[in-house]
Design a protein around this motif. Sequence first.
Motif, PDB file in Angstrom:
ATOM      1  N   GLN A  33      32.077 -42.578 -31.899  1.00  0.00           N
ATOM      2  CA  GLN A  33      32.855 -41.452 -32.672  1.00  0.00           C
ATOM      3  C   GLN A  33      33.520 -40.528 -31.777  1.00  0.00           C
ATOM      4  O   GLN A  33      32.601 -39.599 -31.674  1.00  0.00           O
ATOM      5  CB  GLN A  33      32.430 -41.069 -34.139  1.00  0.00           C
ATOM      6  N   LYS A  34      34.681 -40.758 -31.040  1.00  0.00           N
ATOM      7  CA  LYS A  34      35.094 -39.769 -30.119  1.00  0.00           C
ATOM      8  C   LYS A  34      36.305 -38.884 -30.354  1.00  0.00           C
ATOM      9  O   LYS A  34      36.928 -38.243 -29.606  1.00  0.00           O
ATOM     10  CB  LYS A  34      35.573 -40.633 -28.544  1.00  0.00           C
ATOM     11  N   GLY A  35      36.686 -38.961 -31.668  1.00  0.00           N
ATOM     12  CA  GLY A  35      37.896 -38.475 -32.118  1.00  0.00           C
ATOM     13  C   GLY A  35      37.954 -36.835 -32.224  1.00  0.00           C
ATOM     14  O   GLY A  35      38.950 -36.279 -31.318  1.00  0.00           O
ATOM     15  N   TYR A  38      38.278 -35.613 -28.289  1.00  0.00           N
ATOM     16  CA  TYR A  38      39.471 -35.573 -27.870  1.00  0.00           C
ATOM     17  C   TYR A  38      40.219 -34.228 -28.533  1.00  0.00           C
ATOM     18  O   TYR A  38      40.942 -33.593 -27.633  1.00  0.00           O
ATOM     19  CB  TYR A  38      40.498 -36.748 -28.446  1.00  0.00           C
ATOM     20  N   LEU A  39      40.003 -33.722 -29.809  1.00  0.00           N
ATOM     21  CA  LEU A  39      40.411 -32.606 -30.228  1.00  0.00           C
ATOM     22  C   LEU A  39      39.850 -31.345 -29.515  1.00  0.00           C
ATOM     23  O   LEU A  39      40.700 -30.323 -29.362  1.00  0.00           O
ATOM     24  CB  LEU A  39      40.039 -32.419 -31.764  1.00  0.00           C
ATOM     25  N   THR A  40      38.814 -31.512 -29.159  1.00  0.00           N
ATOM     26  CA  THR A  40      38.005 -30.294 -28.324  1.00  0.00           C
ATOM     27  C   THR A  40      38.832 -30.233 -26.905  1.00  0.00           C
ATOM     28  O   THR A  40      38.983 -29.024 -26.618  1.00  0.00           O
ATOM     29  CB  THR A  40      36.363 -30.512 -28.277  1.00  0.00           C
ATOM     30  N   LEU A  41      39.015 -31.282 -26.416  1.00  0.00           N
ATOM     31  CA  LEU A  41      39.577 -31.504 -25.059  1.00  0.00           C
ATOM     32  C   LEU A  41      41.021 -30.875 -25.218  1.00  0.00           C
ATOM     33  O   LEU A  41      41.414 -29.947 -24.379  1.00  0.00           O
ATOM     34  CB  LEU A  41      39.478 -32.726 -24.669  1.00  0.00           C
ATOM     35  N   PHE A  42      41.745 -31.147 -26.200  1.00  0.00           N
ATOM     36  CA  PHE A  42      43.135 -30.796 -26.630  1.00  0.00           C
ATOM     37  C   PHE A  42      43.453 -29.202 -26.577  1.00  0.00           C
ATOM     38  O   PHE A  42      44.159 -28.656 -26.118  1.00  0.00           O
ATOM     39  CB  PHE A  42      43.735 -31.837 -27.626  1.00  0.00           C
ATOM     40  N   HIS A 167      23.190 -34.206 -32.872  1.00  0.00           N
ATOM     41  CA  HIS A 167      24.244 -34.976 -32.455  1.00  0.00           C
ATOM     42  C   HIS A 167      25.460 -33.928 -32.419  1.00  0.00           C
ATOM     43  O   HIS A 167      25.935 -33.573 -33.633  1.00  0.00           O
ATOM     44  CB  HIS A 167      24.446 -36.283 -33.373  1.00  0.00           C
ATOM     45  N   CYS A 168      26.184 -33.858 -31.246  1.00  0.00           N
ATOM     46  CA  CYS A 168      27.448 -32.888 -31.471  1.00  0.00           C
ATOM     47  C   CYS A 168      28.490 -33.611 -31.668  1.00  0.00           C
ATOM     48  O   CYS A 168      29.154 -34.203 -30.488  1.00  0.00           O
ATOM     49  CB  CYS A 168      27.308 -32.090 -30.298  1.00  0.00           C
ATOM     50  N   PRO A 169      29.479 -33.714 -32.672  1.00  0.00           N
ATOM     51  CA  PRO A 169      30.414 -34.615 -32.693  1.00  0.00           C
ATOM     52  C   PRO A 169      31.633 -33.736 -31.812  1.00  0.00           C
ATOM     53  O   PRO A 169      32.731 -34.648 -31.257  1.00  0.00           O
ATOM     54  CB  PRO A 169      31.106 -34.633 -34.184  1.00  0.00           C
ATOM     55  N   TRP A 170      31.626 -32.485 -31.601  1.00  0.00           N
ATOM     56  CA  TRP A 170      32.699 -31.857 -30.479  1.00  0.00           C
ATOM     57  C   TRP A 170      32.558 -32.183 -29.274  1.00  0.00           C
ATOM     58  O   TRP A 170      33.607 -32.074 -28.501  1.00  0.00           O
ATOM     59  CB  TRP A 170      32.497 -30.210 -30.909  1.00  0.00           C
TER      60      TRP A 170
END
Length: 395
Positions: A33-35, A38-42, A167-170
């Motif tokens: 789950q990498k969505g 990608y938001l953090t990077l954006f 577990h950090c989703p960010w």
Amino acid sequence: MSAVMITRKVRKWEKLPGKNTFCCDGRVMMARQKGVFYLTLFLIVGTCSLFFAFECPYLAVHLSPTIPVFAIVLFLFVLAMLLRTSFSDPGVLPRALQEEATFIEMEIEAANGNVPAGQRPPPRIRNVQINNQIVKLKYCYTCKIFRPPRASHCSICDNCVDRFDHHCPWVGNCVGKRNYRYFYLFTLSLSLLTIYIFTFDIVHVVMRSVDNGFLNTLKETPGTVLEVLVCFFTLWSVVGLTGFHTYLLSLNQTTNEDIKGSWSGKNRVQNPYSHKNIIKNCCEVLCGPTYPSVLDRRGLTQEDLPVPVASAAPSSSSSSSSPVPQTTHAVLCLQKTKAPLIPNKRTPDDAKPSIAASAQKSPSPKEENPPAPKAPPLASPEMDVETSINKDKTH
């Protein structure tokens, strides 16, 4: 159809269980789950790009040229810590092999004895002593191992992680023993970068408002307004997260232990991993040795693959179906008949004795029957011509 087993060499990361994804031939390890990553990077790249495009040119001329330089250095450091945290092995523990799992099960059954029917078996726990403190090692039914101290099983990645924090989703990965320091440096540097951009956004608006007015400045710099809004809402969460992990760092404690109350429950059990000194605890986590990965993701292993092979047809059908060349067929017919060759005038003199001998040795099949009356040989036209010439010479 039959199958033939072919052995080929593959990388170990292709056969690792769990719910992780691998890139660059196993060098990059992330959660599936990498969505949110990608938001953090954006958000980081987008906010910094707006800052470099709108504020930095004005501030470098009217205030100091070191402002964009420091912002670039801080931005690159934040990006490096984010990628280092996201793309690394957090400390995943390998699962037990089939033989190891069977041996552990036999040990547990021998230790627990025969449990009567209807009764619940005792929990699978082992006790170890760390700094004069009893610590319980729990058995993982998925990985078939007794987890080491401070390890826990991540339900999202489906792996046991050593010194599991959360577990950090960010960041798109677990935070554990091997990447916690990079996670903390990421949150700390991101907090500084957010404060830095938010502060100089306000300075930029104030300096422009002196000459053009506040409303005109907002109309001329829409990117600044967007940056202020993004930084304002992310500042509290990022700074708060950094402060919380600073508190845990000073106690040498993980987020998982803090949520479960492992060292602050009713029994008031003291943390056996704390050195009772803030500096020592921080140095152990941030400046301690870098632990190698125990997965050996890029190692080689063998894999057996079944390959379907078409079975060979019977010999009779194959011989009947395959056409025989004409030359071979003619030779076979000559060998079967073995008919004697009759010499004529055109036959060379050297070949005549061999032909006559072969005719005597190999009689034809017709000779087995009663002999038939032989017909007189027919005279060839050449013999008639020679006879008439001899008669003329005689007369």
